[in-house]
Design an enzyme around this catalytic site. Structure first.
Site, PDB file in Angstrom:
ATOM      1  N   ASN A  10      16.909 -38.380 -14.779  1.00 16.21           N
ATOM      2  CA  ASN A  10      16.781 -37.707 -16.074  1.00 16.21           C
ATOM      3  C   ASN A  10      17.446 -36.343 -15.940  1.00 16.21           C
ATOM      4  OD1 ASN A  10      16.010 -36.475 -18.433  1.00 16.21           O
ATOM      5  ND2 ASN A  10      13.806 -36.495 -17.993  1.00 16.21           N
ATOM      6  N   LYS A  12      17.929 -34.175 -18.164  1.00 15.27           N
ATOM      7  CA  LYS A  12      17.339 -33.169 -19.076  1.00 15.27           C
ATOM      8  C   LYS A  12      18.448 -32.386 -19.783  1.00 15.27           C
ATOM      9  CE  LYS A  12      13.173 -33.234 -16.318  1.00 15.27           C
ATOM     10  NZ  LYS A  12      11.984 -32.566 -15.844  1.00 15.27           N
ATOM     11  N   HIS A 104       8.340 -38.056 -22.974  1.00  8.43           N
ATOM     12  CA  HIS A 104       8.363 -37.167 -21.807  1.00  8.43           C
ATOM     13  C   HIS A 104       7.438 -35.978 -22.088  1.00  8.43           C
ATOM     14  CE1 HIS A 104       9.704 -34.478 -18.665  1.00  8.43           C
ATOM     15  NE2 HIS A 104      10.234 -35.532 -18.072  1.00  8.43           N
ATOM     16  N   GLU A 106       7.779 -32.975 -21.589  1.00  6.85           N
ATOM     17  CA  GLU A 106       8.466 -31.814 -22.181  1.00  6.85           C
ATOM     18  C   GLU A 106       8.626 -32.008 -23.688  1.00  6.85           C
ATOM     19  OE1 GLU A 106      11.722 -31.980 -19.427  1.00  6.85           O
ATOM     20  OE2 GLU A 106      10.345 -31.384 -17.827  1.00  6.85           O
ATOM     21  N   GLU A 176       4.193 -39.532 -14.801  1.00  5.36           N
ATOM     22  CA  GLU A 176       4.680 -38.233 -14.348  1.00  5.36           C
ATOM     23  C   GLU A 176       3.579 -37.182 -14.500  1.00  5.36           C
ATOM     24  OE1 GLU A 176       9.303 -38.131 -14.623  1.00  5.36           O
ATOM     25  OE2 GLU A 176       8.480 -37.368 -16.487  1.00  5.36           O
ATOM     26  N   GLY A 182       9.065 -30.591 -11.566  1.00  9.75           N
ATOM     27  CA  GLY A 182       9.859 -29.389 -11.333  1.00  9.75           C
ATOM     28  C   GLY A 182       9.155 -28.342 -10.483  1.00  9.75           C
ATOM     29  N   SER A 222       8.981 -34.281  -8.907  1.00 11.01           N
ATOM     30  CA  SER A 222       9.481 -33.752  -7.633  1.00 11.01           C
ATOM     31  C   SER A 222       9.842 -34.826  -6.611  1.00 11.01           C
ATOM     32  CB  SER A 222       8.492 -32.737  -7.039  1.00 11.01           C
ATOM     33  OG  SER A 222       8.350 -31.630  -7.917  1.00 11.01           O
TER      34      SER A 222
END
Ligand code: 13P
Length: 264
Positions: A10, A12, A104, A106, A176, A182, A222
């Protein structure tokens, strides 16, 4: 039941078209040395603006584009209309996508996406003949409060609501944990496997055992070349959704290589 692993990158909101093409070429030149059955399913999710650039150089090895699939990072559930800034499933397909990532964290956090919207997107993607990669995961606060399983089960039940068992069987889920995204802090693989098993049980409850045995459930958060072997050695982890480490050909290719040591 053996499920073909998926290693998905991904990207992003990163990389201009030329950079995306270069990175894609770097992955392509690694996978060209393997036949499609040796490889995990490799999926790359660039930004909307790089979808066509990447799809156009997808594969020229005669595999019919089988070695690397392309995914969009989001879509709208309507086919067309006054939805400024959005793209439809058909548009993603037209730009070369086989998969679309939805839900996701985010998008949930910064764009207020709800479980209901994610369910509509999943239905539209499947109706359009593409495969949804449905993301779920808990915050650190939810984990510390002991409500991880309950929260994720709610997300999964909502996402799969009203979808046929056949369609659920082809779908992909990505677990996730938000605190692992991250941060460099991966979820312990035994614990990730436990949550993924729990997700598979929810799928079984909602869509039956065949769908639960077939659906591929990935871990994301990660993931690095040094973590993937242990993750792929777990019974229920069917692959990875990789963020940061997918932005460099070397590390992403190493993740694919290390996956092949364990599974496929
Ligand atoms: P990182 O691999 O950078 O933690 O990102 C994970 C992710 O959000 C993939 O969708």
């Amino acid at each position: 039941m053996s499920r073909k692993p998926i290693i998905a990158g991904n990207w992003k909101m990163n990389l201009l078209q030329s950079e995306a093409k270069e990175l894609f070429e770097g992955i392509k030149s690694f996978v060209k040395d393997y036949t499609a059955p040796q490889l995990p399913t490799v999926v790359i999710a660039p930004t909307f603006t790089s979808l066509c650039a990447v799809s156009s150089v997808r594969c020229d090895c005669g595999c019919g584009g089988n070695k690397i699939s392309v995914a969009a990072q989001n879509c709208h559930w309507e086919n067309s209309g006054a939805y400024t800034g959005e793209i439809s499933v058909e548009m993603a397909k037209d730009a070369g996508c086989d998969y679309i990532i939805i839900g996701h964290s985010e998008r949930r956090q910064y764009f207020s996406e709800t479980d209901e919207m994610i369910n509509k997107k999943a239905k539209a993607i499947l109706a359009g003949g593409l495969i949804p990669i449905i993301c779920c995961g808990e915050t650190l606060e939810q984990r510390e409060a002991g409500i991880t399983d309950e929260h994720i089960a709610t997300q999964i039940r909502a996402a799969l609501s009203g979808i046929s068992s056949e369609d659920v069987a082809k779908s992909v889920i990505a677990y996730e944990p938000i605190w692992a995204i991250g941060t460099g802090k991966t979820c312990d693989s035994v614990e990730a496997n436990r949550v993924i098993k729990m997700i598979r049980n929810v799928v079984k409850e909602v869509s039956g055992s065949e769908a639960a045995d077939s659906i591929r459930i990935l871990y994301g958060g990660s993931v690095k070349p040094s973590t993937i072997e242990e993750q792929m050695s777990q019974s229920d982890i069917d692959g990875a959704l990789v963020g940061g480490a997918s932005l460099k050909a070397d590390s992403f290719n190493e993740i694919i290589a290390n996956t092949m040591k364990v599974a496929v």
